[in-house]
Scaffold this motif. Structure first.
Motif, PDB file in Angstrom:
ATOM      1  N   THR A   4       0.843  -1.195   0.000  1.00  0.00           N
ATOM      2  CA  THR A   4       0.000   0.000   0.000  1.00  0.00           C
ATOM      3  C   THR A   4       0.880   1.248   0.000  1.00  0.00           C
ATOM      4  OG1 THR A   4      -1.692  -1.179   1.259  1.00  0.00           O
ATOM      5  CG2 THR A   4      -1.831   1.234   1.205  1.00  0.00           C
ATOM      6  N   PRO A   5       0.723   2.144  -0.972  1.00  0.00           N
ATOM      7  CA  PRO A   5       1.568   3.340  -1.035  1.00  0.00           C
ATOM      8  C   PRO A   5       1.335   4.254   0.165  1.00  0.00           C
ATOM      9  CG  PRO A   5       0.443   2.951  -3.128  1.00  0.00           C
ATOM     10  CD  PRO A   5      -0.184   2.036  -2.129  1.00  0.00           C
ATOM     11  N   PRO A   6       2.365   4.988   0.581  1.00  0.00           N
ATOM     12  CA  PRO A   6       2.199   5.936   1.687  1.00  0.00           C
ATOM     13  C   PRO A   6       1.084   6.938   1.383  1.00  0.00           C
ATOM     14  CG  PRO A   6       4.526   5.692   1.132  1.00  0.00           C
ATOM     15  CD  PRO A   6       3.754   4.974   0.064  1.00  0.00           C
ATOM     16  N   GLY A   7       0.274   7.217   2.391  1.00  0.00           N
ATOM     17  CA  GLY A   7      -0.805   8.181   2.236  1.00  0.00           C
ATOM     18  C   GLY A   7      -2.063   7.626   1.612  1.00  0.00           C
ATOM     19  N   THR A   8      -2.081   6.330   1.306  1.00  0.00           N
ATOM     20  CA  THR A   8      -3.265   5.698   0.698  1.00  0.00           C
ATOM     21  C   THR A   8      -4.049   4.952   1.765  1.00  0.00           C
ATOM     22  OG1 THR A   8      -2.101   5.407  -1.417  1.00  0.00           O
ATOM     23  CG2 THR A   8      -4.070   4.072  -1.046  1.00  0.00           C
ATOM     24  N   ASP A   9      -5.332   5.283   1.915  1.00  0.00           N
ATOM     25  CA  ASP A   9      -6.134   4.585   2.913  1.00  0.00           C
ATOM     26  C   ASP A   9      -6.505   3.195   2.401  1.00  0.00           C
ATOM     27  OD1 ASP A   9      -9.175   4.619   1.895  1.00  0.00           O
ATOM     28  OD2 ASP A   9      -8.256   6.549   1.373  1.00  0.00           O
ATOM     29  N   GLU A  10      -6.882   2.339   3.332  1.00  0.00           N
ATOM     30  CA  GLU A  10      -7.101   0.928   3.012  1.00  0.00           C
ATOM     31  C   GLU A  10      -8.231   0.730   2.006  1.00  0.00           C
ATOM     32  OE1 GLU A  10      -8.837  -2.472   5.686  1.00  0.00           O
ATOM     33  OE2 GLU A  10      -6.689  -2.294   6.123  1.00  0.00           O
ATOM     34  N   ASP A  11      -9.333   1.432   2.172  1.00  0.00           N
ATOM     35  CA  ASP A  11     -10.460   1.256   1.257  1.00  0.00           C
ATOM     36  C   ASP A  11     -10.084   1.632  -0.168  1.00  0.00           C
ATOM     37  OD1 ASP A  11     -12.076   0.339   3.280  1.00  0.00           O
ATOM     38  OD2 ASP A  11     -13.085   2.257   3.612  1.00  0.00           O
ATOM     39  N   THR A  12      -9.323   2.716  -0.302  1.00  0.00           N
ATOM     40  CA  THR A  12      -8.874   3.127  -1.633  1.00  0.00           C
ATOM     41  C   THR A  12      -7.958   2.076  -2.245  1.00  0.00           C
ATOM     42  OG1 THR A  12      -9.066   5.479  -1.085  1.00  0.00           O
ATOM     43  CG2 THR A  12      -7.600   4.899  -2.914  1.00  0.00           C
ATOM     44  N   ALA A  13      -7.068   1.535  -1.438  1.00  0.00           N
ATOM     45  CA  ALA A  13      -6.143   0.520  -1.941  1.00  0.00           C
ATOM     46  C   ALA A  13      -6.901  -0.715  -2.431  1.00  0.00           C
ATOM     47  CB  ALA A  13      -5.150   0.139  -0.853  1.00  0.00           C
ATOM     48  N   TRP A  14      -7.885  -1.172  -1.667  1.00  0.00           N
ATOM     49  CA  TRP A  14      -8.654  -2.346  -2.084  1.00  0.00           C
ATOM     50  C   TRP A  14      -9.456  -2.055  -3.346  1.00  0.00           C
ATOM     51  CZ3 TRP A  14      -7.897  -7.141  -0.845  1.00  0.00           C
ATOM     52  CH2 TRP A  14      -7.292  -7.452   0.370  1.00  0.00           C
ATOM     53  N   LYS A  15      -9.979  -0.845  -3.468  1.00  0.00           N
ATOM     54  CA  LYS A  15     -10.720  -0.480  -4.674  1.00  0.00           C
ATOM     55  C   LYS A  15      -9.808  -0.495  -5.896  1.00  0.00           C
ATOM     56  CE  LYS A  15     -13.585   3.197  -6.680  1.00  0.00           C
ATOM     57  NZ  LYS A  15     -14.141   4.571  -6.479  1.00  0.00           N
ATOM     58  N   ARG A  16      -8.604   0.053  -5.749  1.00  0.00           N
ATOM     59  CA  ARG A  16      -7.653   0.042  -6.870  1.00  0.00           C
ATOM     60  C   ARG A  16      -7.291  -1.382  -7.269  1.00  0.00           C
ATOM     61  NH1 ARG A  16      -3.453   4.548  -4.432  1.00  0.00           N
ATOM     62  NH2 ARG A  16      -4.717   6.413  -4.859  1.00  0.00           N
ATOM     63  N   LEU A  17      -7.084  -2.232  -6.280  1.00  0.00           N
ATOM     64  CA  LEU A  17      -6.708  -3.606  -6.579  1.00  0.00           C
ATOM     65  C   LEU A  17      -7.803  -4.314  -7.362  1.00  0.00           C
ATOM     66  CD1 LEU A  17      -4.772  -5.982  -6.266  1.00  0.00           C
ATOM     67  CD2 LEU A  17      -5.834  -6.478  -4.054  1.00  0.00           C
ATOM     68  N   ALA A  18      -9.028  -4.204  -6.902  1.00  0.00           N
ATOM     69  CA  ALA A  18     -10.139  -4.871  -7.584  1.00  0.00           C
ATOM     70  C   ALA A  18     -10.329  -4.327  -8.995  1.00  0.00           C
ATOM     71  CB  ALA A  18     -11.416  -4.706  -6.767  1.00  0.00           C
ATOM     72  N   GLU A  19     -10.272  -3.021  -9.148  1.00  0.00           N
ATOM     73  CA  GLU A  19     -10.466  -2.418 -10.468  1.00  0.00           C
ATOM     74  C   GLU A  19      -9.333  -2.793 -11.422  1.00  0.00           C
ATOM     75  OE1 GLU A  19     -10.859   1.738  -9.695  1.00  0.00           O
ATOM     76  OE2 GLU A  19     -13.004   1.593  -9.176  1.00  0.00           O
ATOM     77  N   SER A  20      -8.106  -2.856 -10.925  1.00  0.00           N
ATOM     78  CA  SER A  20      -6.968  -3.179 -11.781  1.00  0.00           C
ATOM     79  C   SER A  20      -6.991  -4.632 -12.230  1.00  0.00           C
ATOM     80  CB  SER A  20      -5.656  -2.888 -11.038  1.00  0.00           C
ATOM     81  OG  SER A  20      -5.524  -1.525 -10.723  1.00  0.00           O
ATOM     82  N   LEU A  21      -7.471  -5.514 -11.352  1.00  0.00           N
ATOM     83  CA  LEU A  21      -7.478  -6.939 -11.687  1.00  0.00           C
ATOM     84  C   LEU A  21      -8.654  -7.347 -12.566  1.00  0.00           C
ATOM     85  CD1 LEU A  21      -6.352  -8.785  -8.432  1.00  0.00           C
ATOM     86  CD2 LEU A  21      -5.106  -8.569 -10.589  1.00  0.00           C
ATOM     87  N   ALA A  22      -9.705  -6.546 -12.607  1.00  0.00           N
ATOM     88  CA  ALA A  22     -10.906  -6.940 -13.345  1.00  0.00           C
ATOM     89  C   ALA A  22     -10.614  -7.274 -14.816  1.00  0.00           C
ATOM     90  CB  ALA A  22     -11.973  -5.862 -13.224  1.00  0.00           C
ATOM     91  N   PRO A  23      -9.911  -6.398 -15.576  1.00  0.00           N
ATOM     92  CA  PRO A  23      -9.644  -6.763 -16.979  1.00  0.00           C
ATOM     93  C   PRO A  23      -8.695  -7.944 -17.111  1.00  0.00           C
ATOM     94  CG  PRO A  23      -8.509  -4.719 -16.396  1.00  0.00           C
ATOM     95  CD  PRO A  23      -9.428  -5.038 -15.267  1.00  0.00           C
ATOM     96  N   VAL A  24      -7.805  -8.125 -16.149  1.00  0.00           N
ATOM     97  CA  VAL A  24      -6.899  -9.268 -16.189  1.00  0.00           C
ATOM     98  C   VAL A  24      -7.687 -10.563 -15.994  1.00  0.00           C
ATOM     99  CG1 VAL A  24      -4.829 -10.305 -15.195  1.00  0.00           C
ATOM    100  CG2 VAL A  24      -5.047  -7.815 -15.272  1.00  0.00           C
ATOM    101  N   LEU A  25      -8.632 -10.534 -15.077  1.00  0.00           N
ATOM    102  CA  LEU A  25      -9.479 -11.705 -14.862  1.00  0.00           C
ATOM    103  C   LEU A  25     -10.317 -12.021 -16.086  1.00  0.00           C
ATOM    104  CD1 LEU A  25     -10.553 -11.031 -11.197  1.00  0.00           C
ATOM    105  CD2 LEU A  25      -9.490 -13.148 -12.012  1.00  0.00           C
ATOM    106  N   ASP A  26     -10.809 -10.988 -16.751  1.00  0.00           N
ATOM    107  CA  ASP A  26     -11.569 -11.210 -17.984  1.00  0.00           C
ATOM    108  C   ASP A  26     -10.704 -11.893 -19.036  1.00  0.00           C
ATOM    109  OD1 ASP A  26     -13.821 -10.082 -16.879  1.00  0.00           O
ATOM    110  OD2 ASP A  26     -13.534  -8.118 -17.827  1.00  0.00           O
ATOM    111  N   ALA A  27      -9.475 -11.391 -19.193  1.00  0.00           N
ATOM    112  CA  ALA A  27      -8.567 -11.976 -20.179  1.00  0.00           C
ATOM    113  C   ALA A  27      -8.203 -13.407 -19.802  1.00  0.00           C
ATOM    114  CB  ALA A  27      -7.300 -11.123 -20.290  1.00  0.00           C
TER     115      ALA A  27
END
Length: 305
Positions: A134-157
């Motif tokens: 988790t990058p400095p200054g990033t709250d946990e909810d934001t980090a989890w949202k980024r992870l899910a959104e980033s992985l979605a197209p990878v999972l589709d592929a």
């Protein structure tokens, strides 16, 4: 049908591999030949500049060449994406799926998309990945949202390619343990092709349950396994016998799950003596797999600890 725990007659023979991130001083063909000569069943192939560079030209043609070599040697393969500096020569494992810059997150996602294509062309049984720190200054909810959104197209592929994506809980990362994997799984709607990479050493390092219990708990989602020795609370990948893990019960539990992928030795900091550790790791694992867990309760020292 998955064998029932305790049914020795239904055990699935384990298939052992070795990770190329522990053979970084060898050319990829030399590494594959070495592992086949030593009797390994497969290889954990880390996409990196020295081993099937995912960013260099003619990736498809180079992948076909590696596929032919794997087939000739009779080696199975998992595609791993833990190269330290493949995307950025200054940031270890950077950029990640959690970076504040969306373009940086997209670079990591693109690497995973390339890995999916490579895995499909190699006939790999899974593509491994991880969340990142988790990058400095990033709250946990934001980090989890980024992870899910980033992985979605990878999972589709990955679904289109028919290759499971196997996320690894990594100490110090956002997704650090088994509970975190289940949080991601729920956030993504429990996609069928989202699986788990279970690192046995990481279980010893930080999970509250014993490694064998972790294997049993992870069984429904298990798509890839990494293995090495480790001590409690210390994230340091160690050669077998240098840590605290009692391996026969772990391998007994793994065989009982019906897991059919590779169990890959993960010693990335031992490349300076990679051929030595590759040679000595396989006999250790075979002895541990053949040993009954009950034999370690006799009061005699275990040869596989």
């Amino acid at each position: 049908m998955t064998p029932k725990a305790g049914d020795a007659s239904a055990r699935t023979p384990l298939r052992f591999g070795y990770g190329t991130n522990g053979l970084a001083d060898l050319r990829v063909d030399d590494a594959l030949t070495l592992l086949a000569d030593l009797g390994y069943d497969g290889v954990g192939l880390t996409l990196d500049h020295m081993h099937l560079d995912p960013l260099a030209p003619d990736l498809a043609a180079r992948t076909r060449k590696v596929a032919h070599r794997l087939d000739a040697l009779g080696l199975g393969v998992t595609v791993e994406t833990g190269a330290r500096y493949v995307l950025d020569p200054r940031r270890k494992h950077g950029p990640s799926l959690l970076d504040p810059d969306p373009d940086d997150r997209a670079r990591r996602a693109d690497l995973l998309l390339r890995a999916v294509r490579v895995a499909a062309d190699l006939g790999a049984h899974a593509v491994h990945c991880f969340s990142g720190i988790t990058p400095p200054g990033t709250d946990e909810d934001t980090a989890w949202k980024r992870l899910a959104e980033s992985l979605a197209p990878v999972l589709d592929a990955a679904a289109t390619a028919g290759v499971p994506l196997a996320v690894e809980p990594e100490p110090g990362h956002l997704l650090a343990g088994l509970a975190d994997f289940h949080r991601l799984r729920r956030a993504l709607g429990d996609p069928e092709n989202l699986g788990l990479t279970l690192d046995i050493g990481h279980c010893q390092c930080l999970e509250p349950a014993a490694p064998a219990d972790c294997v049993r708990a992870a069984a429904p989602w298990l798509r890839h396994v990494q293995i090495e020795d480790m001590r409690r609370g210390v994230h340091e990948h160690l050669p077998f016998g240098d840590g605290d893990i009692d391996f026969p019960p772990v391998l007994e539990a793994l065989a009982a799950t019906g897991y059919q992928g590779l169990t890959v030795v993960e010693l990335p900091r031992h490349s300076h003596a990679g051929p030595h550790f590759a040679e000595h790791s396989l006999p250790f694992l075979r002895r541990a797999a053949a040993a009954s867990p009950l034999s370690n309760r006799s009061g005699e020292p275990s040869a596989t600890r």
